[in-house]
Design an enzyme around this catalytic site. Structure first.
Site, PDB file in Angstrom:
ATOM      1  N   GLU A 204       0.825  -1.298  -0.004  1.00  0.00           N
ATOM      2  CA  GLU A 204       0.426  -0.069  -0.049  1.00  0.00           C
ATOM      3  C   GLU A 204       0.865   1.279   0.144  1.00  0.00           C
ATOM      4  O   GLU A 204       0.040   1.933   0.461  1.00  0.00           O
ATOM      5  CB  GLU A 204      -1.478  -0.178   1.363  1.00  0.00           C
ATOM      6  CG  GLU A 204      -1.801  -1.094   1.281  1.00  0.00           C
ATOM      7  CD  GLU A 204      -2.620  -1.031   2.001  1.00  0.00           C
ATOM      8  OE1 GLU A 204      -3.060  -0.310   2.640  1.00  0.00           O
ATOM      9  OE2 GLU A 204      -4.139  -2.107   2.034  1.00  0.00           O
ATOM     10  N   LYS A 332     -15.485  -1.297   2.213  1.00  0.00           N
ATOM     11  CA  LYS A 332     -14.578  -1.913   0.544  1.00  0.00           C
ATOM     12  C   LYS A 332     -15.965  -2.237  -0.363  1.00  0.00           C
ATOM     13  O   LYS A 332     -16.609  -3.282   0.593  1.00  0.00           O
ATOM     14  CB  LYS A 332     -14.384  -2.398   0.875  1.00  0.00           C
ATOM     15  CG  LYS A 332     -12.766  -2.562   1.765  1.00  0.00           C
ATOM     16  CD  LYS A 332     -12.340  -3.625   2.639  1.00  0.00           C
ATOM     17  CE  LYS A 332     -10.600  -3.428   3.671  1.00  0.00           C
ATOM     18  NZ  LYS A 332     -10.179  -4.692   3.954  1.00  0.00           N
TER      19      LYS A 332
END
EC number: 4.2.1.11
Length: 414
Positions: A204, A332
């Site tokens: 990330e 999400k």
């Protein structure tokens, strides 16, 4: 109305070099919307199914089955539907699949179509996506929770906790908040290099050094925040992702085995020592008694986010609210499979005073849909990684664009 005239999908790559689904929807006026579906590394067991081919291609990670489901099964059922009726489209996708977790078509197939259709409809109206999905009230720029030290399943290092984040709440604009993160991130790189640590990046975009324990990253962040001059304006957030090291009723980390009570006390100590504002997945997804105790202990002091615990599922979140587990939910879209279902979960959370955090996945792309989605739903917070790697900065840059049109930053009102 404008009808859906054409639907197609094909295989593209995500930020880990794994295949994922890209869907395109064309409307009867020629408007086109496209979307790329993300993929997670640490996933909750109750997430909607991400359909993989499991053959010799790409080590079994190909998505040609999901692509075929879009091109052969989904397309024939949704052609002619009203492009402006997102609920009808998404309900049709659910009915066509016929399961609760999209195990027939794959959530990577249904979500791609759902996202692409929303983009096409927004394009047809000449509206930005956030305005189309959120209406006139879509105006709040979210506080970023920036993951600048990676561990756990997101990095090849010895740190157990998955994400060490900074949250720039003490600012009046998104661009100034983002600037503070950039400066802290640059200082962190120098600190790591000067102390002989690796400055390699995790999935990330955060740094992924080997460190002594799960407290040293927090100390590093505090040093960098102070050197940047942002004390009292930037706080710490953690994603423990504890399901990843939960086995046989114990949490195995730092060469020790912790009970739920032990780990809760560890969090209490950390919160007393550091300006921690949020802990995500502090306990495992099925450790319900532990979650209730954790919420009783810290729920009135900090944000306790359920990711694996709730998996963006409206029904599971409702049960958690009744049992008083956590006080916030990670959002999400690929955990649940369509835009409409995602929106329903957010609305349930907001009605019950649970905070929401829009989130990327560790396997991402240049698609910045969630930036618009966060503003559309006024989630107030967003997780989309460090300020490095193009698939992460795409979301931040999109939020900077949105700020030119809607400059209300939640900041200290969070």
């Amino acid at each position: 109305m404008l009808a859906i005239e054409d639907v197609r999908a094909y295989e593209v790559l995500d930020s880990r070099g794994n295949p994922t689904v890209k869907a395109e929807v064309t409307l009867s006026d020629g408007s086109v919307g496209a979307a790329i579906v993300p993929s997670g590394a640490s996933t909750g067991s109750k997430e909607a199914l991400e359909l993989r081919d499991k053959d010799e291609r790409f080590g079994g990670k190909g998505v040609l089955k999901a692509v075929a489901n879009v091109n052969e099964s989904i397309a024939g059922e949704i052609l002619g539907l009203d492009a402006f009726n997102q609920t009808q489209l998404d309900d049709t996708l659910r009915e066509l699949d016929g399961t609760k977790n999209y195990s027939n078509l794959g959530a990577n197939a249904t979500l791609g179509v759902s996202m692409a259709a929303a983009r096409a409809a927004a394009a047809a109206l000449g509206m930005p996506l956030y305005r189309y999905l959120g209406g006139a009230n879509a105006s709040i720029l979210p506080v970023p929770m920036c993951n600048i030290i990676n561990g756990g399943a997101h990095a090849n290092n010895n740190v157990d906790f998955q994400e060490f984040m900074i949250t720039p709440f003490g600012f009046t604009s998104f661009k100034e908040a983002l600037r503070s993160v950039c400066e802290i991130y640059a200082i962190l790189k120098k600190e790591l290099a000067n102390s002989g640590h690796s400055t390699a990046l995790g999935d990330e975009g955060g740094f992924a050094p080997n460190l002594a324990n799960n407290t040293e990253p927090i100390d590093l962040l505090m040093t960098c925040i102070k050197k940047a001059g942002y004390e009292n304006r930037v706080k710490i957030a953690l994603d423990v992702a504890s399901t990843e090291f939960f086995k046989d009723g114990k949490y195995h980390m730092e060469d020790k085995a912790f009970s739920s009570e032990d780990l809760i006390e560890r969090y209490v100590e950390l919160c007393a020592k550091y300006p921690i504002c949020s802990i995500e997945d502090g306990l495992a997804e099925n450790d319900f008694e532990g979650w209730i105790k954790l919420t009783e202990k810290l729920g009135n002091k900090i944000q306790l986010v359920g990711d694996d615990l709730f998996v963006t599922n409206e029904d599971i979140l409702r049960e958690g609210i009744i049992k008083k587990m956590a006080n916030a939910v990670l959002i999400k879209p690929n955990q649940i499979g369509t835009i409409t279902q995602t929106m329903r979960t957010v609305r349930l959370a907001q009605r019950n005073n649970y905070k929401c955090v829009m989130s990327h996945r560790s396997g991402e792309s240049e698609d910045a849909f969630i930036a618009d989605f966060a503003v559309a739903l006024n989630t107030g917070q967003i997780k989309t990684g460090a300020l490095a790697r193009g698939e992460r900065t795409a979301k931040y840059n999109r939020l900077l664009e949105i700020e030119l049109e809607s400059d209300e930053y939640l900041g200290e009102k969070l």
